[in-house]
Design an enzyme around this catalytic site. Sequence first.
Site, short mmCIF file in Angstrom:
data_model
loop_
_atom_site.label_atom_id
_atom_site.label_comp_id
_atom_site.label_asym_id
_atom_site.label_seq_id
_atom_site.Cartn_x
_atom_site.Cartn_y
_atom_site.Cartn_z
N GLU A 1 0.87 -1.20 0.11
CA GLU A 1 -0.21 0.10 0.03
C GLU A 1 0.82 1.21 0.07
OE1 GLU A 1 -3.15 -0.56 -0.38
OE2 GLU A 1 -3.05 -2.98 0.16
N HIS B 1 -7.60 -4.76 0.76
CA HIS B 1 -6.94 -3.26 0.52
C HIS B 1 -5.98 -2.93 1.81
CE1 HIS B 1 -9.24 -2.41 -2.96
NE2 HIS B 1 -10.42 -2.68 -2.35
#
Length: 272
Positions: free
Chosen positions: A86, A224
């Site tokens: 990320e 995510h």
Amino acid sequence: MSASRESWVETVAGLLGEGPLHPDELARRVSLLRAFEQESPALIASLLGPDPRFRLDPEGRWQLTPGLAGVRSSLGFLDYAVVDVETTGGAYGAGHRIIELAVVELREGVVTREFQSLVNPERDIAASVTRLTGISGTRVAKAPRFHEIAVEVRSRLEDHVFVAHNADHDWAFVGGQLREVLGDAPRVQRLCTEQLSRRLLASQRRHHLDALCDRFGVEVHGRHRALGDARAAAEVLRCLLEKTERRGVRDLRALRRLLARPEGRDPVEGLV
């Protein structure tokens, strides 16, 4: 040499598959197998040296690089490092950096080790990223900076095939930041599960991670987030590798040929 380099490499790989060999012994055995053609240690070094599938061990013997040989090795027996990052929300070249990184190591379809860490990027995180991941500047303020985990990350990637869903993106960040702080990055083969899906699954309309997890029945815990996505990508990789081997694609060389084909072509054609 009278035979192609590819054939010569397979000969060498077959010898080294039985264990490391000193240069003189390797040259002698290659010469014997190739009808007594003269193969010197220097010639062998010039051919094997630039090839990441081979390396010298601490005793100066030639050996296959674990996870990279891929000449006669089954895809299922290679070592994979499935990575997800990320980031702060933009391109690496524009100054954006990693805020979370995970590595899931896979061999023979089994997860052997996992690594995960938040990372202080020492810059702002885009609001859209925080909404998507839940990772804020406050949350990473006390996290290690990349230079504090770089050696660990490199050790997890060395001698593995680097895998990610959109591998070019993840490698740009991981490889770029390793070079920033350590001066180099491991020489790794890279494999993109999205690209592999596009070659194998002609009927699949979408190839993003959620779509492939739906197709293969992979449950995602922590979407995510780096570790959740890396675990999901590892499961997707396992499913895709099963398909490649069933279709006759059994080593990295054949897999590279598959990935070089135009999308929508029959992956069996011309490969076996």
